[in-house]
Design an enzyme around this catalytic site. Structure first.
Site, PDB file in Angstrom:
ATOM      1  N   GLY A  49       0.837  -1.195   0.000  1.00  0.00           N
ATOM      2  CA  GLY A  49       0.000   0.000   0.000  1.00  0.00           C
ATOM      3  C   GLY A  49       0.869   1.241   0.000  1.00  0.00           C
ATOM      4  O   GLY A  49       2.022   1.196   0.441  1.00  0.00           O
ATOM      5  N   GLN A  54       2.913   9.996   1.343  1.00  0.00           N
ATOM      6  CA  GLN A  54       4.218   9.323   1.382  1.00  0.00           C
ATOM      7  C   GLN A  54       5.104   9.677   0.199  1.00  0.00           C
ATOM      8  O   GLN A  54       6.316   9.434   0.236  1.00  0.00           O
ATOM      9  CB  GLN A  54       4.030   7.805   1.411  1.00  0.00           C
ATOM     10  N   CYS A  91       6.153  -0.146   7.252  1.00  0.00           N
ATOM     11  CA  CYS A  91       5.738   1.002   6.449  1.00  0.00           C
ATOM     12  C   CYS A  91       6.914   1.447   5.594  1.00  0.00           C
ATOM     13  O   CYS A  91       8.038   1.515   6.087  1.00  0.00           O
ATOM     14  CB  CYS A  91       5.309   2.131   7.384  1.00  0.00           C
ATOM     15  N   LEU A  92       6.649   1.765   4.349  1.00  0.00           N
ATOM     16  CA  LEU A  92       7.722   2.210   3.459  1.00  0.00           C
ATOM     17  C   LEU A  92       8.342   3.521   3.957  1.00  0.00           C
ATOM     18  O   LEU A  92       9.486   3.820   3.639  1.00  0.00           O
ATOM     19  CB  LEU A  92       7.197   2.385   2.027  1.00  0.00           C
ATOM     20  N   HIS A 133      -4.220   1.280   7.785  1.00  0.00           N
ATOM     21  CA  HIS A 133      -2.869   1.844   7.806  1.00  0.00           C
ATOM     22  C   HIS A 133      -2.748   2.998   6.794  1.00  0.00           C
ATOM     23  O   HIS A 133      -2.258   4.075   7.115  1.00  0.00           O
ATOM     24  CB  HIS A 133      -1.862   0.723   7.488  1.00  0.00           C
ATOM     25  N   GLU A 134      -3.217   2.752   5.573  1.00  0.00           N
ATOM     26  CA  GLU A 134      -3.070   3.771   4.523  1.00  0.00           C
ATOM     27  C   GLU A 134      -3.961   4.983   4.783  1.00  0.00           C
ATOM     28  O   GLU A 134      -3.558   6.117   4.541  1.00  0.00           O
ATOM     29  CB  GLU A 134      -3.376   3.184   3.143  1.00  0.00           C
ATOM     30  N   HIS A 137      -2.452   7.417   7.093  1.00  0.00           N
ATOM     31  CA  HIS A 137      -1.487   8.328   6.454  1.00  0.00           C
ATOM     32  C   HIS A 137      -2.165   9.616   5.996  1.00  0.00           C
ATOM     33  O   HIS A 137      -1.553  10.684   6.002  1.00  0.00           O
ATOM     34  CB  HIS A 137      -0.847   7.665   5.224  1.00  0.00           C
TER      35      HIS A 137
HETATM   36 ZN   LIG Z   1       2.716   3.311   5.772  1.00  0.00          ZN
END
Ligand SMILES: [Zn+2]
Length: 163
Positions: A49, A54, A91-92, A133-134, A137
């Site tokens: 995701g 991000q 998480c990226l 999670h997304e 963000h």
């Molecule tokens: Zn993330």
């Protein structure tokens, strides 16, 4: 059309990750381009995701693929949550840590698709976790804010990676 380009993924500490993202008002060429570039960037980074903040774009846009095909969510809203489960997350934008986070095990989400149609998604398990999670963000929230435990990620060398 130009070639797809990979976007730079911001890491924790960047202020854009802490902003509340703005709703998308118009689905134009620029937004379609963003969706495409975000998907390419997510796949290239081996993520499941990616949210627009991000990649430095403070808009309510998310791409997700947990192995069931690409989902593009514009202005997503969770309208129902059920159950709870503790699961491991990464998480990226937090490349060095993983942690256990308590999330609803089932969510229902409304979103707009790329054609402008309002859609409805029922998500269980990994997809439910990913949606939560997304969407966090988009409100400037990172999983490290909610994690019950945080552990440094094992450093892997290419030889350690087993596909
Ligand atoms: Zn993330």
């Amino acid at each position: 059309m130009a070639n797809n380009k990979l976007l730079k993924i911001l890491v924790a500490g960047d202020p854009v990750l802490r902003q509340v993202a703005k709703p998308v008002e118009r689905i134009d060429k620029k937004l379609l381009r963003l969706l495409k570039d975000m998907a390419e960037t997510m796949y290239a980074a081996d993520g499941v995701g990616l949210a627009a903040p991000q990649v430095g774009v403070s808009k309510r846009v998310v791409v997700i693929d947990v192995g069931e095909g690409l989902l593009e969510l514009i202005n997503p809203v969770i309208v129902k949550k059920e159950g709870s489960a503790l699961g491991s997350e990464g998480c990226l934008s937090v490349p060095d840590y993983e942690g256990e986070v308590e999330r609803a095990s089932y969510v229902e989400c409304e979103f707009t698709d790329r054609s402008g149609k309002r859609m409805f998604l029922q998500a269980h398990e990994l997809l439910a976790v990913c949606v939560q999670h997304e969407l966090d963000h988009l409100d400037g929230i990172l999983f490290i804010d909610k994690a019950a435990t945080l552990t440094p990620k094992q450093k892997t060398t290419p030889a350690d990676v087993v596909k």
